[in-house]
Design an enzyme around this catalytic site. Sequence first.
Site, short mmCIF file in Angstrom:
data_model
loop_
_atom_site.label_atom_id
_atom_site.label_comp_id
_atom_site.label_asym_id
_atom_site.label_seq_id
_atom_site.Cartn_x
_atom_site.Cartn_y
_atom_site.Cartn_z
N GLU A 85 -19.22 20.45 -15.91
CA GLU A 85 -19.59 19.07 -16.28
C GLU A 85 -18.72 18.06 -15.52
OE1 GLU A 85 -21.00 19.23 -20.83
OE2 GLU A 85 -19.09 20.18 -20.45
N LYS B 151 -17.56 27.62 -30.31
CA LYS B 151 -18.00 27.06 -29.03
C LYS B 151 -17.20 27.49 -27.82
CE LYS B 151 -20.23 23.53 -28.45
NZ LYS B 151 -20.38 22.15 -28.04
N THR C 200 -39.95 25.88 -10.78
CA THR C 200 -40.24 24.59 -10.16
C THR C 200 -40.65 23.69 -11.31
OG1 THR C 200 -42.57 25.10 -9.75
CG2 THR C 200 -41.05 25.61 -7.95
N HIS C 201 -40.31 22.43 -11.25
CA HIS C 201 -40.53 21.49 -12.37
C HIS C 201 -39.86 21.99 -13.65
CE1 HIS C 201 -43.84 19.74 -9.89
NE2 HIS C 201 -44.03 21.02 -9.58
N SER D 291 -13.85 24.09 -28.68
CA SER D 291 -14.06 22.86 -29.44
C SER D 291 -12.99 22.78 -30.52
CB SER D 291 -15.45 22.87 -30.07
OG SER D 291 -15.48 22.05 -31.22
N SER E 106 0.83 -1.21 0.00
CA SER E 106 0.00 0.00 0.00
C SER E 106 0.86 1.26 0.00
CB SER E 106 -0.93 0.00 1.22
OG SER E 106 -0.18 -0.13 2.42
N1 ARG Z 1 -0.61 -1.51 4.98
C1 ARG Z 1 -1.65 -1.92 5.81
C2 ARG Z 1 -2.86 -0.97 5.78
O1 ARG Z 1 -2.77 0.06 5.21
C3 ARG Z 1 -1.20 -2.17 7.18
C4 ARG Z 1 -1.46 -3.50 7.58
C5 ARG Z 1 -1.25 -3.66 8.98
N2 ARG Z 1 -1.63 -4.88 9.56
C6 ARG Z 1 -1.46 -6.14 9.24
N3 ARG Z 1 -1.69 -7.00 10.14
N4 ARG Z 1 -1.13 -6.57 8.09
O2 ARG Z 1 -3.91 -1.28 6.27
#
Ligand code: ARG
Length: 409
Positions: free
Chosen positions: A282, A275, A152-153, A269, A20
């Site tokens: 959007e 345009k 409204t509507h 555009s 992560s």
């Molecule tokens: N990288 C993990 C997270 O963001 C941490 C995990 C921590 N815990 C574990 N027991 N793997 O959640």
Amino acid sequence: MWGGRFQKAEERSALDFNASVSYDCRMYKEDIAGSLAHASMLADHGIISKEDLEKITGGLLKIKKEIDEGRFAFSVELEDVHMNVEKRLTDDIGDAGARLHTARSRNDQCAADLHMYMRRHIAKLAEKLIAAEEALIGVSEKYKDVILPGYTHMQRAQPVLFAHHMMAYCAMLQRDFERLTGCYEIAEACALAGTTYPTMPKETAEKLHFSKCYGNSLDAVSDRDYLLQFLSFASICMMHLSRLSEELILWSTGEFGFIELDDGYSTGSSIMPQKKNPDICELVRGKTGRVYGHLVALLTVMKGLPLAYDKDMQEDKEGVFDTIDTLRFALDIYAGMLSTMTVNGARTRAVLENDFSNATDMADYLAKKGLPFRRAHTVVGNAVAYCIENRKVLLALTMEEFKKMSPLF
Ligand code: ARG
């Protein structure tokens, strides 16, 4: 990473899938602040020595500086920001670094870091919300005499002040502000797991300026309610911006012609030279769907999880980070776009001079002269039908025509 239990290294694909760090590295400041507070609490209670605390503090501050300056190489092999920082600290200072993880788990770090990260970003978003509200107030003041049809509507109903219309959005953003600052209080809680060490979660919380502490350690590491509350706030806020976007898009059409967005907030555009497109509006309308998605995604991630931490919960961060970015951008751009747009008051007035938006006022006039409102409503309804047939508006009727409809005129 996991010490003696393992005989061979993790498969590359599993490692990549598990990591992560590419996104949780955003929390490095919080991770380091949390570790500094934790180490200081450990030293206060004699769990680590003062010398260790000094080494840990020096080492962590050095790492922080490196990350600040973009000189730190995060490694996917070390999964996340928490392991990256800790491993590097231990490489640098040895045993003192290896003592930092006494009486805490990564799950505590995840929880505490995320609480701190949210606190920082909630405060920033609150400022952006205020700036957007100020832009709405500014444009209302600038065009305070402009009237336009209220609908409204999507049917013309009664004339309203342009400022009144804009200030409705300001009221929505003010409610968002209150919801957001409510999230701030919720994000103020520090997490530490139960442990056999004589730790003092309350003291660590104080060092990190948290006003509250979880009462239950299982709840502390597995609670993501504060993220869900933030995502709910964000979804509602984006819904408001999306409604405003829709109106700005409509008002910019040739058919309405009520406003013109500044060139700086419009696109052209590639084929049609004439345009001027309201892309920003959007996109804000479109990105609302993605923020809703993040809320539903996290609700779904959490719904079947047994206590306490489950790896599913690693999925909490990307959607929340993306929501913070999306909302920050949207609010920033809206503040600029609203303050620079032009409102065509002559056009909105001309529209009102050629329609029946004043019919209710005419009925009110008769009602004030004593005719029961329901009857006045019918008189004016007949007058409108008469006008449509004779191709005129109510104000073009002669006194004779008015008198024929009701002697009260
Ligand atoms: N990288 C993990 C997270 O963001 C941490 C995990 C921590 N815990 C574990 N027991 N793997 O959640």
